[in-house]
Write an enzyme that holds these catalytic residues in place. Structure first.
Site, PDB file in Angstrom:
ATOM      1  N   HIS A   1       0.846  -1.210   0.000  1.00 41.94           N
ATOM      2  CA  HIS A   1       0.000   0.000   0.000  1.00 41.94           C
ATOM      3  C   HIS A   1       0.874   1.251   0.000  1.00 41.94           C
ATOM      4  O   HIS A   1       0.565   2.233  -0.690  1.00 41.94           O
ATOM      5  CB  HIS A   1      -0.885   0.036   1.247  1.00 41.94           C
TER       6      HIS A   1
ATOM      7  N   GLN B   1     -18.070  -6.592  -0.844  1.00 42.34           N
ATOM      8  CA  GLN B   1     -17.179  -7.382  -1.704  1.00 42.34           C
ATOM      9  C   GLN B   1     -16.770  -8.703  -1.051  1.00 42.34           C
ATOM     10  O   GLN B   1     -15.964  -9.443  -1.613  1.00 42.34           O
ATOM     11  CB  GLN B   1     -15.960  -6.565  -2.118  1.00 42.34           C
TER      12      GLN B   1
ATOM     13  N   GLN C   1      -9.172  -7.387 -10.691  1.00 42.52           N
ATOM     14  CA  GLN C   1      -9.850  -6.183 -10.192  1.00 42.52           C
ATOM     15  C   GLN C   1      -9.529  -4.980 -11.090  1.00 42.52           C
ATOM     16  O   GLN C   1     -10.403  -4.162 -11.405  1.00 42.52           O
ATOM     17  CB  GLN C   1      -9.378  -5.913  -8.751  1.00 42.52           C
TER      18      GLN C   1
ATOM     19  N   VAL D   1       4.463  -5.674  -4.981  1.00 42.48           N
ATOM     20  CA  VAL D   1       5.558  -5.572  -4.001  1.00 42.48           C
ATOM     21  C   VAL D   1       5.654  -6.912  -3.280  1.00 42.48           C
ATOM     22  O   VAL D   1       4.634  -7.480  -2.873  1.00 42.48           O
ATOM     23  CB  VAL D   1       5.293  -4.430  -2.997  1.00 42.48           C
TER      24      VAL D   1
ATOM     25  N   MET E   1       3.081  -9.307  -1.290  1.00 44.45           N
ATOM     26  CA  MET E   1       2.520  -8.756  -0.051  1.00 44.45           C
ATOM     27  C   MET E   1       1.002  -8.721  -0.133  1.00 44.45           C
ATOM     28  O   MET E   1       0.434  -8.391  -1.172  1.00 44.45           O
ATOM     29  CB  MET E   1       3.065  -7.353   0.194  1.00 44.45           C
TER      30      MET E   1
ATOM     31  N   SER F   1      -2.543  -8.244   2.786  1.00 40.21           N
ATOM     32  CA  SER F   1      -3.003  -8.155   4.181  1.00 40.21           C
ATOM     33  C   SER F   1      -3.364  -9.542   4.702  1.00 40.21           C
ATOM     34  O   SER F   1      -3.323  -9.788   5.905  1.00 40.21           O
ATOM     35  CB  SER F   1      -4.225  -7.238   4.268  1.00 40.21           C
TER      36      SER F   1
HETATM   37  O1  PAF Z   1      -8.022  -3.887  -3.515  1.00 43.89           O
HETATM   38  C1  PAF Z   1      -8.612  -3.570  -2.471  1.00 43.89           C
HETATM   39  O2  PAF Z   1      -8.002  -3.400  -1.413  1.00 43.89           O
HETATM   40  C2  PAF Z   1     -10.125  -3.365  -2.498  1.00 43.89           C
HETATM   41  O3  PAF Z   1     -10.739  -4.252  -3.364  1.00 43.89           O
HETATM   42  C3  PAF Z   1     -10.529  -1.912  -2.815  1.00 43.89           C
HETATM   43  C4  PAF Z   1     -10.058  -1.493  -4.191  1.00 43.89           C
HETATM   44  C5  PAF Z   1      -9.957  -0.995  -1.756  1.00 43.89           C
HETATM   45  C6  PAF Z   1     -12.050  -1.785  -2.792  1.00 43.89           C
HETATM   46  O4  PAF Z   1     -12.583  -2.042  -1.533  1.00 43.89           O
END
Ligand code: PAF
Length: 257
Positions: free
Chosen positions: A14, A38, A130, A153, A161, A163
């Protein structure tokens, strides 16, 4: 104005998006929102790491302008009946195994665009499907936002990487390295002249199968715009893998040169 949308639980991946945004935008906003729409009913919404204070501490070192961390009710009105669905694309790759996932992603990203009105929005290549969905949404809706894709990354041992890596036990963390190894094997086959997708997919599958605890979700060579399978892995082709390591679903990919 650059927007970096996130689910929080921030890591160096991030921060690389934030730094890229910072380098080319006057102002940078980071959104932190664990978007309920989601996540499927049997997915990890409840478990998803919520580390707001640690996220803010990380962002404090990055000289950004805004952290937008709305409550769910600020984003979704009770009984909301309006969603953004990119038809077709949303049912492919991750969308095939996560029904409704990309509808949730397209809807929240559209809502974040409406709220923040960014000129550019920054996403990591790790979530390659995505990106395809969001590019198509931006195009179809004529949204005045440039989508910027930032490189994957990796940890020093090659794991992309994520979460979700924090869900992995020590043993699973080792097993997870097989995803990257499968891509390396495909890369080596391409360097040796192989371009047939079926052969390359079989190569990746055989490497993934070498870790018996890892369960393949998909291995695909696809057109990055349509996410449809391609016969030949030519330059620009998305080569993507998704697999379960224990209870954790991980993804990785490369764009073939
Ligand atoms: O990639 C992500 O972390 C999520 O899908 C996003 C783009 C923040 C949408 O909630």
């Amino acid at each position: 104005m650059g927007l970096v949308p996130t689910l929080g639980a921030l890591h160096e991946g991030h921060l690389s998006l934030v730094r890229t945004a910072k380098a080319c935008c006057d102002a940078v906003a980071v959104s932190i929102f664990v978007n309920p729409t989601q996540f499927g009913p049997n997915e990890d919404f409840a478990l998803y790491p919520r580390t707001f204070d640690a996220d803010c501490a990380l962002l404090a070192g990055e000289d950004i302008d805004v952290v937008f961390a709305p409550a769910p009710e600020e984003i979704y009105r009770a009984g909301a009946a309006t969603f953004v669905e990119v038809e077709g694309l949303s049912q492919r790759l991750d969308g095939a195994s996560r029904p409704g996932h990309f509808r949730g992603v397209a809807t929240i990203v559209a809502k974040l665009f409406i709220a923040a009105e960014p000129d550019r929005a920054f996403f990591g290549q790790k979530d390659a499907a995505q990106i395809a969905v969001l590019r198509r949404m931006i195009f179809d809706l004529g949204l005045p936002v440039e989508l910027v894709v930032c490189p994957i990354v990796r940890e020093s041992d090659g794991l992309a990487m994520s979460s979700r890596n924090r869900y992995l036990s020590q043993q699973e963390r080792q097993q997870a390295l097989v995803l990257r190894r499968s891509l390396d094997a495909v890369q080596a086959a391409i360097a040796a002249g192989e371009r047939n997708s079926e052969t390359l997919i079989a190569t990746a599958r055989s490497i993934l199968a070498s870790e018996p605890e890892v369960r393949i979700d998909y291995v695909a060579a696809a057109d990055w715009a349509t996410l449809l399978p391609v016969d030949q892995a030519l330059p620009g082709t998305l080569f993507a893998v998704a697999a379960w390591v224990g209870k954790t679903r991980l993804i990785d990919n490369m764009i073939i040169q």
